[in-house]
Design an enzyme around this catalytic site. Structure first.
Site, PDB file in Angstrom:
ATOM      1  N   GLY A 168      -9.307  -3.600 -17.473  1.00  0.00           N
ATOM      2  CA  GLY A 168     -10.081  -2.376 -17.192  1.00  0.00           C
ATOM      3  C   GLY A 168     -10.608  -2.368 -15.770  1.00  0.00           C
ATOM      4  O   GLY A 168     -11.689  -1.850 -15.510  1.00  0.00           O
ATOM      5  N   GLY A 169      -9.834  -2.953 -14.851  1.00  0.00           N
ATOM      6  CA  GLY A 169     -10.187  -2.872 -13.426  1.00  0.00           C
ATOM      7  C   GLY A 169      -9.645  -1.574 -12.846  1.00  0.00           C
ATOM      8  O   GLY A 169      -9.147  -0.720 -13.575  1.00  0.00           O
ATOM      9  N   HIS A 188     -24.777  23.461   3.420  1.00  0.00           N
ATOM     10  CA  HIS A 188     -24.959  23.933   2.048  1.00  0.00           C
ATOM     11  C   HIS A 188     -23.909  24.995   1.732  1.00  0.00           C
ATOM     12  O   HIS A 188     -23.611  25.825   2.604  1.00  0.00           O
ATOM     13  CB  HIS A 188     -26.357  24.544   1.902  1.00  0.00           C
ATOM     14  N   ILE A 244      -7.003  -0.786 -11.005  1.00  0.00           N
ATOM     15  CA  ILE A 244      -5.572  -0.458 -11.110  1.00  0.00           C
ATOM     16  C   ILE A 244      -5.243  -0.012 -12.541  1.00  0.00           C
ATOM     17  O   ILE A 244      -4.555   0.991 -12.753  1.00  0.00           O
ATOM     18  CB  ILE A 244      -4.704  -1.650 -10.650  1.00  0.00           C
ATOM     19  N   GLU A 257     -10.219  -4.543 -22.251  1.00  0.00           N
ATOM     20  CA  GLU A 257     -10.939  -5.268 -21.192  1.00  0.00           C
ATOM     21  C   GLU A 257     -11.747  -6.395 -21.844  1.00  0.00           C
ATOM     22  O   GLU A 257     -12.464  -6.171 -22.804  1.00  0.00           O
ATOM     23  CB  GLU A 257     -11.845  -4.283 -20.429  1.00  0.00           C
ATOM     24  N   ALA A 272      -2.368  -5.208 -16.025  1.00  0.00           N
ATOM     25  CA  ALA A 272      -3.155  -4.888 -14.819  1.00  0.00           C
ATOM     26  C   ALA A 272      -4.341  -5.846 -14.776  1.00  0.00           C
ATOM     27  O   ALA A 272      -5.500  -5.434 -14.811  1.00  0.00           O
ATOM     28  CB  ALA A 272      -3.607  -3.435 -14.858  1.00  0.00           C
ATOM     29  N   CYS A 312       0.823  -1.208   0.000  1.00  0.00           N
ATOM     30  CA  CYS A 312       0.000   0.000   0.000  1.00  0.00           C
ATOM     31  C   CYS A 312       0.859   1.261   0.000  1.00  0.00           C
ATOM     32  O   CYS A 312       0.662   2.165  -0.813  1.00  0.00           O
ATOM     33  CB  CYS A 312      -0.914  -0.046   1.219  1.00  0.00           C
TER      34      CYS A 312
END
Ligand code: FAD
Length: 472
Positions: free
Chosen positions: A182-183, A445, A185, A204, A270, A43
């Site tokens: 196409g994930g 707001h 990462i 993908e 990936a 990480c």
């Protein structure tokens, strides 16, 4: 005299260091083994943190381009890769040194090396320069994480071929980049390279980006990603990669392809990640691994070997840092004798594309698979004043609600800052909030957080900024 329980934590990622710190805070004696000098794991060293630093760079570049439509024009960005790399490395260094410091303050014994089980109470640690050490423990927490999955038939031993780790090194900006997968990462790193100037093609296999995520969340960033990327090829498979003098030739198989062969300067694989279970001496224990390679654990994260726990990516999906840390904390608490279990109602997931996609709890897809009746309350950001002031009104906030109890079962958000907004959704799901709780909570707001409240209002047919009276 009571000898303190000795806990050996193997792997210093978010699962391992959270476990080690909690065990120490609970009065246990802890050793943490990791190949790096300081904790951090994938990480911090080669995942969440470096990728988010580079995504911030991409965001700034993209925003300066968009500002032209509001009347501010910037020149072409001057990109100094050395400085970007140094900035990213300085963040990693500060964070990992901070973890090293926290380890020392907690008396966590940091051991730099690679561990493997000799038996259910001993690990053998290989250290630098051929040194080694055996360590006995009362309990161990295994947290060795995951590594990139490389499709074997497409593996190339070439500097042009990258996985997520080498892509984050940012060695250069290739003119053309093929991203296989196409994930999240692939899309995050593809977005970075596209912003820096590469012509990025994402391939993908499935019909949609981010397979598994609700399509109405994915469709919004897909439009923008199509604009950022050179091409996105869905329903397409990379059948072959061959290195040649001028690049890597990729052969595609799929529907409606204009070209089945293309040459790319670089390729980023990936295609997912797989748990790291090899070389750990699991065969010297009773630990079992499932058909996907994850270590089998119970609700308390205990493996089949009563003295050994497993947490994080090695212990199953979703492979996310915050899930790893929470599991690590549970394992440490159980070892310390607490009644704890890992039973979250919501683990938030965020895709840090632009815009971000985030969800938690039950998704529409899961409800459909389970045949569960739900009501979906949506608030389109086109009706959000704050979204308009940011020039980003393409977002959507939706609540998945149980029609009988009116409980919020899940939340999905797409839009800028969705990753920050999902925290409220996770709290609502964990606290079993009713749609009326979210509706009655005053949100400031103008903020994007109001979209949560207005989605809840929409459930009752009373959203101030949209007209959709609920049919009674
Ligand atoms: P890891 O972080 O994988 O750490 C395991 C550690 O164990 C490593 O340091 C490893 O060297 C060490 N180790 C391995 N074998 C041994 C051994 N034999 N002895 C001792 N030590 C050993 N997750 C998110 O939640 N948010 C994000 O934004 C995000 N972005 C990501 C971006 C990228 C590019 C990647 C690759 C991942 C990303 N992740 C993200 C996933 C996240 O990094 C992982 O889910 C998380 O790191 C898992 O933590 P862990 O503790 O299980 O293991």
């Amino acid at each position: 005299m009571n000898t303190p329980t000795h806990v050996a934590v193997i792997g210093g990622g978010p699962g391992g260091y959270a476990a080690a710190f909690m065990a120490s805070d609970l009065g246990l004696q802890v050793s943490l083994v990791d190949p790096e000098i300081n904790p951090g794991g994938v990480c911090l060293y080669r995942g969440c943190i470096p990728s988010k630093a580079l995504l911030h760079v991409a965001k700034v570049i993209n925003e300066t381009k968009e500002a032209a439509s509001w009347g501010i024009e910037f020149g072409k960005p001057q990109i100094h890769l050395d400085k970007i790399r140094a900035w990213k490395e300085s963040i990693i260094l500060q964070l990992t040194q901070g973890l090293g410091d926290l380890s020392k303050r907690r008396n966590v014994n940091l051991i730099q090396g690679r561990a493997r089980f000799a038996d259910a109470h001993t690990i053998h640690i290989d250290k630098a320069a051929g040194a080694s050490e055996d360590l006995t423990f009362d309990y161990a927490i295994l947290a060795t994480g995951s590594r990139p999955f490389i499709i074997p038939s497409l593996a190339l031993d070439s500097p042009r071929f990258m996985d997520s780790t080498s892509a984050l090194e940012l060695e250069d900006i290739p003119k053309s980049l093929l991203v296989i997968g196409g994930g999240y990462i692939g899309l995050e790193l593809g977005s970075v390279y596209a912003a820096l100037g590469s012509k990025v093609t994402v391939v993908e296999m499935t019909p949609s980006l981010l397979p598994g995520a609700d399509s109405n969340l994915v469709n919004i960033p897909s439009k923008r990603l199509r604009h950022q990327m050179h091409a996105i090829l869905l329903n397409t498979r990379v059948a072959e990669l061959k290195e040649q003098e001028n690049g890597i030739r990729a052969r595609f198989e799929g529907k409606n392809l204009e070209k089945t062969d293309q040459i790319f300067d670089k390729v980023l694989m990936a295609a997912g990640r797989k748990p790291v279970t090899d070389g750990l001496g699991l065969e010297n224990t009773q630990i079992q691994v499932d058909e996907k390679g994850f270590v089998k654990v119970d609700l308390q994260r205990r493996t089949n070997e009563p003295t050994i726990f497993a947490v994080g990516d090695i212990a199953g999906e979703p492979m996310l840092a915050h899930k790893a840390s929470h599991e690590g904390i549970v394992a440490a608490e159980v070892i310390a004798g607490h009644k704890a279990a890992f039973e979250p109602a919501a683990i938030p997931a965020i895709v840090f594309t632009d815009p971000e996609i985030a969800w938690c709890g039950l998704t529409e897809n899961q409800a459909k698979e389970q045949g569960r009746e739900i009501k979906v309350a949506r608030f389109p950001w086109a009706a959000s004043g704050r979204a308009m002031t940011l020039g980003r009104s393409e977002g959507l906030t939706k609540l998945i609600i149980d029609p009988d109890t009116e409980r919020v079962l899940g939340v999905g958000i797409v839009g800028v800052g969705a990753g920050e907004l999902i925290a409220e959704g996770a709290l609502a799901v964990e606290m079993s909030a009713l749609a009326s709780d979210v509706k009655l909570t005053i949100h400031a707001h103008p903020t994007l957080s109001e979209t949560m409240m207005e989605a809840a209002e929409a459930f009752y047919g009373t959203s101030t900024h949209i007209y959709n009276p609920r049919k009674i």
